[in-house]
Enzyme design. Sequence first.
Site, PDB file in Angstrom:
ATOM      1  N   PHE A 150       0.805  -1.217   0.000  1.00 50.19           N
ATOM      2  CA  PHE A 150       0.000   0.000   0.000  1.00 50.19           C
ATOM      3  C   PHE A 150       0.836   1.263   0.000  1.00 50.19           C
ATOM      4  O   PHE A 150       0.372   2.324  -0.417  1.00 50.19           O
ATOM      5  CB  PHE A 150      -0.945   0.018   1.217  1.00 50.19           C
ATOM      6  CG  PHE A 150      -0.282   0.370   2.527  1.00 50.19           C
ATOM      7  CD1 PHE A 150      -0.083   1.700   2.896  1.00 50.19           C
ATOM      8  CD2 PHE A 150       0.138  -0.611   3.412  1.00 50.19           C
ATOM      9  CE1 PHE A 150       0.523   2.037   4.097  1.00 50.19           C
ATOM     10  CE2 PHE A 150       0.748  -0.291   4.608  1.00 50.19           C
ATOM     11  CZ  PHE A 150       0.938   1.044   4.956  1.00 50.19           C
ATOM     12  N   GLU A 177      -5.180  -3.852  -1.412  1.00 48.71           N
ATOM     13  CA  GLU A 177      -6.607  -3.558  -1.381  1.00 48.71           C
ATOM     14  C   GLU A 177      -6.893  -2.248  -0.643  1.00 48.71           C
ATOM     15  O   GLU A 177      -8.007  -1.728  -0.711  1.00 48.71           O
ATOM     16  CB  GLU A 177      -7.368  -4.704  -0.704  1.00 48.71           C
ATOM     17  CG  GLU A 177      -7.095  -4.930   0.768  1.00 48.71           C
ATOM     18  CD  GLU A 177      -5.827  -5.727   1.049  1.00 48.71           C
ATOM     19  OE1 GLU A 177      -5.660  -6.151   2.216  1.00 48.71           O
ATOM     20  OE2 GLU A 177      -5.003  -5.931   0.133  1.00 48.71           O
ATOM     21  N   CYS A 282       9.387   1.617   3.438  1.00 49.91           N
ATOM     22  CA  CYS A 282      10.322   0.554   3.823  1.00 49.91           C
ATOM     23  C   CYS A 282      11.741   1.089   3.942  1.00 49.91           C
ATOM     24  O   CYS A 282      12.607   0.425   4.508  1.00 49.91           O
ATOM     25  CB  CYS A 282      10.269  -0.598   2.827  1.00 49.91           C
ATOM     26  SG  CYS A 282      10.833  -0.179   1.169  1.00 49.91           S
TER      27      CYS A 282
END
Length: 496
Positions: A150, A177, A282
């Site tokens: 995401f 999603e 990240c």
Amino acid sequence: MTDRISHWIDGKSFTGTAARSGEVFDPATGEVRAHVDFAGDAEVEAAVAAAKAALPGWRGTSLAGRTRVLFAFRELLSARKHELAKIITSEHGKVESDAAGEIARAIENVEFACGAAQLLKGGFSENASTGVDVYSIAQPLGVVGVISPFNFPAMVPLWFVPNALACGNTVVLKPSEKDPSAAVFIAELFAEAGLPAGALNVLHGDKVAVDGLLTHSDVKAISFVGSTPIARYVYETGTRHGKRVQALGGAKNHMVVLPDADLDLAADAAVSAGFGSAGERCMAVSVVVAVDPVGDALVAKITERMSRLRVGDGRDPESEMGPLVTAAHHSRVSSYVDAGVTAGASLVVDGRGIEVPGDGFWLGPTLFDHVRTDMSIYTDEIFGPVLSVARTASYDEALELVNANPYGNGVAIFTGDGAAARRFQNEVEVGMVGVNVPIPVPVGYYSFGGWKDSLFGDSHAYGPEGFHFFTRTKVVTSRWPDRSHAGVNLGFPRNS
């Protein structure tokens, strides 16, 4: 009435028959802005079948033809990048300037893929043996799956999709999603650029869709970015089903600050890298390692800068940091702040309870000092605006702390000593290193990837390794008819 986000299969919107769906929120208001269809087995089968049907035609398209599509896509993406940035902000929550930066880095990867004709050249050895030529050719794998997270709904898919297509593969993309619209927008742009129907498909959903791609016999490879536990699952499941897998996992990125560093620059970098995109990167810096005696001064400078950060709706040009992506993620990140206090870390800046207009998923920048390596705020990837400061007495102790961490994604060192920086880049056990650069994400013509528990598989993302991942090499040994070699010979062939 909220919008409905459907799959994109065989060049068009595809609703399917699965009854399940998920809610997509506007993180700044907390409101449901859309419902996204979730795939069942039938939708997985339809997406893979479309990619398989498109494979012969796309694989047979010349390199010139493939790169024309990529060049056209690059122009369309550049022309409509502001539209895509707004889509990202509305579903992810990051400020639009940050979304624009994400798209700019994605365009770098598309531009690299446009060099496919150069990158896919093989080797040739003339007359390797008398009258025998040997050459290698790089061929596509087939249908490949891309499973993206995401936090970068445009950039991460475009780490993989352009390279996969340039190499002649067809793709099934499974975006998060939580913010699925960017993937559909990208697929629509590819179609407008001339990509044949079925060459790129977008499949929405959860574990059902992921497992469907991991186990489908017609899917030959999987590219994944996400948390380490899921990366390990994807790698183990995919390889068990005979697939080539690159699975990029989580991180705990350190920024080591030596006593000779410019503390103002280091504090700027820590705040920028720690709280950009609300820490949902990240490659975010999550641990600042302050080497004595700079700890107190550095914490004071970081704190002062944090006090000036503007938290608000990402659509407001004045906002520098937006909300977290969902209420569930907000609760998870907040629980780590609670745990840090309970464990005895010094809470210097508390982002809980920040007041921002609207009912969004708000958590302000948070700073802990005197963090120990046994605390959960140190050991776990929090993925939120929580920055920890750990203190060490020496360079050697700082290096040992970084190398003992199970993650090895990114690291930075801030120093004015070239010898210390050179020693650090040689000794640190991390895949991407920044020297006075807090977020060392490689440019598009290098490759992205960490070490240790931050990567499963042996290929990094995009760049040269991306092309290597999406092709397999075939070596041809060729000799044309020559009567001097007539006759049966059962001996092992020898070079002469």
